[in-house]
Motif scaffolding. Structure first.
Motif, PDB file in Angstrom:
ATOM      1  N   ASP A  12       0.828  -1.203   0.000  1.00 54.36           N
ATOM      2  CA  ASP A  12       0.000   0.000   0.000  1.00 54.36           C
ATOM      3  C   ASP A  12       0.870   1.264   0.000  1.00 54.36           C
ATOM      4  N   ARG A  46      -5.472   4.470  -8.453  1.00 54.02           N
ATOM      5  CA  ARG A  46      -6.479   5.120  -9.299  1.00 54.02           C
ATOM      6  C   ARG A  46      -5.821   5.845 -10.465  1.00 54.02           C
ATOM      7  N   VAL A  91      -8.559  -3.526  -4.343  1.00 52.20           N
ATOM      8  CA  VAL A  91      -7.113  -3.797  -4.403  1.00 52.20           C
ATOM      9  C   VAL A  91      -6.657  -4.642  -3.217  1.00 52.20           C
ATOM     10  N   SER A 137     -10.096   2.740  -2.819  1.00 51.27           N
ATOM     11  CA  SER A 137     -10.219   1.301  -3.069  1.00 51.27           C
ATOM     12  C   SER A 137     -11.566   0.818  -2.557  1.00 51.27           C
TER      13      SER A 137
END
Ligand SMILES: Cc1cc2nc3c(=O)[nH]c(=O)nc-3n(C[C@H](O)[C@H](O)[C@H](O)COP(=O)(O)O)c2cc1C
Length: 190
Positions: free
Chosen positions: A107, A121, A143, A184
């Motif tokens: 992440d 995105r 995700v 997400s």
């Protein structure tokens, strides 16, 4: 659901995610690499499948900041002018679309200051704009980061979240405005 994994036998996360939703009523798992191992996409069949469904989910591992090649081929061939866009091209209008992706990177990597520099995105903008041009409503991606570190039971929360999301969409319980604006779909209440 348009599923694409070139080496499914080696998949740890995508296979589990896919198996978690495969039996759900109203869900069709269409395994593109299984059906088209030599990329000979049957455009008429794919278009008919799209018409029969209200939601297009592209589920795939993230490969070079995008999708495996067969998904690109699918987009190139199936989204024809006069069918998906352009004059008379309204076959997909009003449907929902999103990507369900697993990434090797964590992440923290998918940010301005991270080593992948861009958000998910931002990197998925070609899908977002493709959906927009064809009149589909593009939702945030679902995700699962750090997929290389996930194995066995550690995949269970992601599998449950994905299944819950698909059920919420099917039962029209998902807040689409939130789902569209989120970073997400994994963060959106289902
Ligand atoms: C050809 C290739 C390209 C990849 N590109 C990326 C990438 O751009 N970003 C990333 O985070 N992970 C990347 N990965 C790692 C995959 O996303 C990761 O192996 C996959 O999500 C794991 O899911 P699986 O268990 O279903 O195979 C790449 C892997 C391969 C084989």
């Amino acid at each position: 659901m348009l599923f694409a994994h070139p080496v499914l036998e080696r998949s740890r996360v995508n296979r589990k995610l896919m198996e978690g939703v495969r039996e759900l009523e109203g869900v069709t798992v269409h395994d593109l690499y299984e059906v088209y191992p030599t990329f000979g996409i049957d455009v008429a069949r794919e278009q008919a499948l799209c018409v029969e469904h209200d939601v297009l989910v592209f589920q795939h591992p993230f490969y070079w900041y995008s999708a495996p090649a067969l998904i690109k081929e699918w987009l190139d061939l199936v989204l024809e002018h006069g069918w998906a866009y352009g004059k008379g091209g309204d076959a997909l209008r009003g449907k929902l679309m999103f990507n369900a992706v697993t990434t090797g990177g964590g992440d923290d990597a998918y940010h301005r200051g991270g080593y992948n520099r861009f958000t998910m995105r931002e990197l998925l903008a070609p899908f977002d704009q493709t959906a927009y041009l064809c009149g589909l409503r593009y939702l945030a991606p679902f995700v699962v980061h750090g997929a290389l570190r996930l194995a066995g039971e550690a995949t269970a929360p992601a599998v449950a979240a994905y299944r819950g999301l698909i059920e919420a969409i099917r039962e029209e319980r998902l807040d689409l405005d939130r789902a569209q604006a989120a970073a997400s779909l994994a963060e959106v209440e289902t």
